[in-house]
Write an enzyme that holds these catalytic residues in place. Structure first.
Site, PDB file in Angstrom:
ATOM      1  N   ASP B  11       0.866  -1.182   0.000  1.00  0.00           N
ATOM      2  CA  ASP B  11       0.000   0.000   0.000  1.00  0.00           C
ATOM      3  C   ASP B  11       0.898   1.225   0.000  1.00  0.00           C
ATOM      4  O   ASP B  11       1.776   1.352   0.856  1.00  0.00           O
ATOM      5  CB  ASP B  11      -0.887   0.031   1.254  1.00  0.00           C
ATOM      6  CG  ASP B  11      -1.994  -1.012   1.188  1.00  0.00           C
ATOM      7  OD1 ASP B  11      -2.278  -1.519   0.087  1.00  0.00           O
ATOM      8  OD2 ASP B  11      -2.579  -1.329   2.244  1.00  0.00           O
ATOM      9  N   ASP B 130     -13.383  -4.858  -1.511  1.00  0.00           N
ATOM     10  CA  ASP B 130     -13.306  -4.744  -0.060  1.00  0.00           C
ATOM     11  C   ASP B 130     -14.674  -5.103   0.501  1.00  0.00           C
ATOM     12  O   ASP B 130     -15.678  -4.475   0.149  1.00  0.00           O
ATOM     13  CB  ASP B 130     -12.939  -3.308   0.343  1.00  0.00           C
ATOM     14  CG  ASP B 130     -11.559  -2.908  -0.165  1.00  0.00           C
ATOM     15  OD1 ASP B 130     -10.705  -3.802  -0.318  1.00  0.00           O
ATOM     16  OD2 ASP B 130     -11.345  -1.715  -0.424  1.00  0.00           O
TER      17      ASP B 130
END
Lengths: 215, 258
Positions: B11, B130
């Site tokens: 990330d 997600d």
């Protein structure tokens, strides 16, 4: 010509990664669609991703199909990668019937889509698989796979594969749910790999280096 | 036979690799290009770079970073976060990425999956999803889709969305459990299994990996084709060769580490 390897730019695919892999192996690389430069190349690479018909159209629209065929006859090393390999074959059945370059006789067909009970496999075939051969000691020696051994893993992502008409042109295969799927072919000076040597780690770089320097 | 893939997720925020817990409390860990090439040399099978703030800040992906990764890393890597349209996808792929991952954009505009698959091939398009457990009535799977880095609930059923995305042309689905993210307590096996059973494209399990046993579990019981790891390698708890050795010892087929 200063370049060791010339990559054919016909408006398709990720040429940056292929170029970088050759450069990493110490080769001087030129990327072009100029027929004269391509014809004079000491080594020629036909890359490609995407659909078969789009790839052939990209070559034909630039007048490069004849250039690649003539190059194959010159005896100098030619390498087709992924779709570039498939276009070396005679025909493809991807989204209809299409003619290929016919440099290595064979047909591009879908990899098996269902198991014997009809349950669908996961397609595209994405990931790392082992290279295999029944005669690697003879077939791989002096080829782009020189120095590798069965079990070395390469990265591939595809839904179609080449079935060469002449079994002697099969250089390596992968096993996929019990079926043998062609992963590398060779007809004299012409090679095709279904996998992405530029994305296959040290094993792939060895293949790239072999093509750039040894074969 | 295809091996099970070990994927490291990086990330990226403000040019640094960062990691949070349940999508919060992020700390910076290092340079994405250096970290990516270190994992490559250790034998990881694939890398994922998520520009986690690009979407929220409405700015494009850092293409210079993508190109820098491609100069050093000779395995597939995908890039996500901040993909706004077909041109962004093209730019990322031409910069050397193997795949693009779409998440928020695809939920808001599902047709981008079809367009991307048509232009670049299904194998290039990864749906990042997600999902979080929910009691909302009408969501049959019990899992709800979130966007914008887990900040916004969409009221969409996770399984229904996965199926729709594959019909549109997604070549892989990365299933990220918000509940499990960063906990190191193991993957959400139930969620992963449901998605893997529902679609016929490869499924990447994401969120919760803390030990090699968690990967073994999601490969054996979750139906995953690949496992995403972050915290367990970023903090040096496990090295790639040790994880692969653990998988191999448990009978999971893996590509040999270097």
């Amino acid at each position: 010509m200063n370049a060791d390897v010339v990559i054919i730019d016909y408006g398709i695919g990720n040429l940056f990664s292929v170029r970088r892999a050759f450069e990493h192996c110490g080769a001087d690389v030129l990327v072009t669609s100029d027929p004269e430069i391509l014809s004079a190349a000491p080594r020629l690479v036909l890359p490609g991703v995407g659909a078969f018909a789009d790839g052939m159209r990209g070559l034909i629209d630039r007048g490069l199909d004849g250039v690649v065929k003539a190059y194959a006859d010159s005896g100098r090393p030619l390498l087709g990668i992924c779709l570039g390999m498939q276009m070396l074959a005679s025909t493809s059945e991807e989204f209809g019937e299409h003619a290929g370059l016919g440099i290595i006789p064979g047909r591009v067909a879908s990899i098996p889509r269902n198991d014997p009970e009809g349950k669908p496999y996961k397609v595209p075939h994405v990931g790392w698989a082992d290279l295999r051969s029944r005669a690697y000691e003879t077939d791989w020696h002096g080829s782009i796979l020189d120095g590798l051994k069965p079990g070395d893993a390469i990265y591939l992502t595809h839904s179609f594969a080449v079935n060469p008409s002449n079994p002697a042109h099969l250089l390596a295969y992968c096993e996929y749910n019990g079926a043998e799927v062609t992963s590398a072919i060779r007809n004299r000076n012409v090679y095709g790999v279904q996998f992405h040597p530029e994305k296959s780690g040290p094993v792939g770089l060895k293949i790239i280096a072999n093509f750039a320097k040894a074969v | 036979m295809l091996t099970k893939r070990l994927i490291v997720c990086l990330d990226v925020r403000n040019g640094k690799v960062t990691k949070g817990v349940k999508f919060k409390e992020n700390v910076d860990l290092g340079d994405p290009v250096e970290m990516g090439s270190k994992y490559y040399r250790e034998g990881v099978d694939e890398l994922v770079f998520y520009d986690i703030m690009a979407s929220a800040e409405k700015r494009p992906i850092d293409i210079a970073m993508v190109r820098a990764v491609a100069r050093k890393v000779f395995i597939p890597f995908s890039v996500g976060g901040g993909i706004r349209n077909l041109d962004d996808m093209r730019e990322v792929l031409l910069a050397g990425a193997e795949k693009v991952s779409v998440n928020s954009l695809a939920v808001q505009n599902p047709d981008i999956i079809r367009q991307g698959a048509r232009a670049f091939g299904n194998q290039c398009i990864v749906l990042g999803m997600d999902a979080k457990k929910t009691d909302l009535p009408g969501l049959a799977s019990g899992y709800e889709v979130f966007v914008q880095g887990g900040r916004k609930a969409m009221g969409i059923d996770a399984i229904a969305w996965a199926k729709q995305a594959v019909t549109l042309g997604a070549g892989e689905i990365c299933v990220n459990s918000i509940d499990a993210d960063g906990t190191k307590d193991g993957y959400e096996i139930n969620l992963t299994r449901m998605i893997a059973d529902a679609v016929d494209v490869p499924v990447i399990a994401s969120g919760g990996a803390g030990t090699p046993d968690h990967l073994v579990d999601v490969f054996k019981n979750g139906g995953a084709d690949a496992g995403l790891v972050a915290s367990m390698v970023h903090y040096g708890t496990y090295a790639i060769p040790a994880i692969k050795a653990g998988l191999s010892a448990a009978g999971i087929p893996v590509r040999a580490a270097i």
